[in-house]
Design a protein around this motif. Structure first.
Motif, PDB file in Angstrom:
ATOM      1  N   GLN A 106     -95.632  50.309  65.706  1.00  0.00           N
ATOM      2  CA  GLN A 106     -96.091  50.885  64.443  1.00  0.00           C
ATOM      3  C   GLN A 106     -95.638  50.079  63.226  1.00  0.00           C
ATOM      4  O   GLN A 106     -95.957  50.434  62.089  1.00  0.00           O
ATOM      5  CB  GLN A 106     -95.584  52.336  64.301  1.00  0.00           C
ATOM      6  CG  GLN A 106     -96.260  53.323  65.246  1.00  0.00           C
ATOM      7  CD  GLN A 106     -95.803  53.147  66.689  1.00  0.00           C
ATOM      8  OE1 GLN A 106     -94.612  52.991  66.958  1.00  0.00           O
ATOM      9  NE2 GLN A 106     -96.753  53.160  67.609  1.00  0.00           N
ATOM     10  N   GLY A 107     -94.888  49.013  63.453  1.00  0.00           N
ATOM     11  CA  GLY A 107     -94.429  48.197  62.343  1.00  0.00           C
ATOM     12  C   GLY A 107     -93.106  48.634  61.756  1.00  0.00           C
ATOM     13  O   GLY A 107     -92.725  48.194  60.659  1.00  0.00           O
ATOM     14  N   ASN A 108     -92.383  49.475  62.474  1.00  0.00           N
ATOM     15  CA  ASN A 108     -91.066  49.893  62.018  1.00  0.00           C
ATOM     16  C   ASN A 108     -90.005  48.933  62.552  1.00  0.00           C
ATOM     17  O   ASN A 108     -90.165  48.336  63.625  1.00  0.00           O
ATOM     18  CB  ASN A 108     -90.752  51.309  62.518  1.00  0.00           C
ATOM     19  CG  ASN A 108     -91.761  52.320  62.039  1.00  0.00           C
ATOM     20  OD1 ASN A 108     -92.054  52.418  60.855  1.00  0.00           O
ATOM     21  ND2 ASN A 108     -92.314  53.086  62.984  1.00  0.00           N
ATOM     22  N   PHE A 109     -88.916  48.805  61.827  1.00  0.00           N
ATOM     23  CA  PHE A 109     -87.808  47.980  62.282  1.00  0.00           C
ATOM     24  C   PHE A 109     -87.305  48.480  63.636  1.00  0.00           C
ATOM     25  O   PHE A 109     -87.142  49.679  63.853  1.00  0.00           O
ATOM     26  CB  PHE A 109     -86.684  48.036  61.248  1.00  0.00           C
ATOM     27  CG  PHE A 109     -85.351  47.595  61.776  1.00  0.00           C
ATOM     28  CD1 PHE A 109     -85.113  46.267  62.065  1.00  0.00           C
ATOM     29  CD2 PHE A 109     -84.345  48.521  62.000  1.00  0.00           C
ATOM     30  CE1 PHE A 109     -83.893  45.869  62.570  1.00  0.00           C
ATOM     31  CE2 PHE A 109     -83.120  48.132  62.494  1.00  0.00           C
ATOM     32  CZ  PHE A 109     -82.885  46.801  62.782  1.00  0.00           C
ATOM     33  N   ALA A 110     -87.045  47.542  64.568  1.00  0.00           N
ATOM     34  CA  ALA A 110     -86.624  47.925  65.915  1.00  0.00           C
ATOM     35  C   ALA A 110     -85.340  47.253  66.372  1.00  0.00           C
ATOM     36  O   ALA A 110     -84.802  47.616  67.417  1.00  0.00           O
ATOM     37  CB  ALA A 110     -87.739  47.610  66.913  1.00  0.00           C
TER      38      ALA A 110
END
Length: 291
Positions: free
Chosen positions: A228-232
């Motif tokens: 989703q484009g969130n920091f991982a």
């Protein structure tokens, strides 16, 4: 305006390197051709699928082993003679940071007569410069900033045993200058006079803003994103240590230009939740470029 800003900007303009420097970054990236497999890497893979995923600017290569399996892992390999390959030090930093933040778990540190390596378990997510993110730079840039903020807030600065000493970084640059000067060793556009001027500037840093535990190499390739484009998560923490947060921020935002093109730096600062500090950005980019 922080103390020293006007002096900083005037000197940088004299160098032809104002706050929006665009010097050529080090050469590193996803391999475009087959890469020789070191014997140690092949032994570690043990017949599992093996893929070279990154070549750095000093000659090291990272490989993925067992892609998309429960045992997926990564191995960083550096031939003997390669600079900046203290994998034992990086393993220590990963072990400490792993108690507080999302970083790879160390599986093995090794070496032989041919080279050294660091084996880590895979994290979920993919690099912010993976092919799927290059067409979506705005989302990636914001995640780069928010991920950096998460790292800075998670790592306890008062308990950190590692220091990223500004004075030592400048001294290291001074030692390099003491060697016989070779223009090929410096970025394009510099002359000896400019190097000396820049060094004098670096001996007088802006007033530190907030000291945090810095990643030390927090560019887009070292930041992982989820679908989703969130920091991982973050990788490559070999330079982790306590420093001014702008030591990370200035380079993180700059890396968007190298990887996505111009126009995305402000999104990194927005993702972090901070207004740009022009003097600090100029200082730490110059230090990074020359160091």
């Amino acid at each position: 305006m922080v103390p020293g800003t006007s002096r900083w900007l005037s000197v940088l303009q004299g160098l032809g390197q104002a706050g929006t420097m665009t010097l050529k970054p080090p050469l590193a990236g996803i391999p475009a051709a087959p890469v020789p497999i070191p014997a140690a890497v092949a032994r570690e893979a043990g017949g599992e699928e093996l893929e070279a995923v990154w070549i750095n600017e000093v000659g090291g290569t990272s490989f993925r082993i067992g892609a998309d399996t429960t045992a997926e892992r990564y191995i960083k390999y550096a031939p003997v003679g390669t600079e900046d390959t203290d994998f034992a030090a990086e393993a220590q930093r990963l072990g400490w940071a792993g108690a507080h933040a999302i970083v790879p778990r160390v599986l093995e540190v090794g070496g032989d007569a041919a080279g050294n390596w660091l084996l880590t378990a895979a994290l979920r997510g993919e690099s912010a410069v993976a092919p799927g993110w290059i067409p979506r730079p705005a989302m990636a840039a914001r995640a780069l900033g928010s991920g950096l903020r998460a790292l800075h807030e998670a790592l306890p600065v008062h308990d950190c045993p590692f220091e990223s000493s500004l004075s030592e970084r400048v001294k290291d640059l001074e030692r390099r200058i003491e060697r016989p000067w070779n223009p090929a060793d410096w970025p394009p556009g510099y002359s000896l006079h400019r190097i000396e001027t820049a060094l004098e500037l670096l001996r007088n840093p802006p007033v530190p803003a907030v000291r945090v535990v810095c990643h030390g190499d927090v560019c887009a390739p070292n930041t992982l994103l989820d679908e989703q484009g969130n920091f991982a998560g973050h990788v490559d923490l070999g330079s982790l240590g306590v420093a001014d947060r702008w030591a990370d921020l200035a380079v993180a935002a700059w890396s968007t230009e190298w990887n996505y093109g111009r126009g995305y730096e402000e999104l990194v600062y927005a993702g972090y939740g901070i207004a740009p500090d022009t003097a600090s950005i100029a200082y730490y980019r110059l230090l990074w470029d020359l160091g």
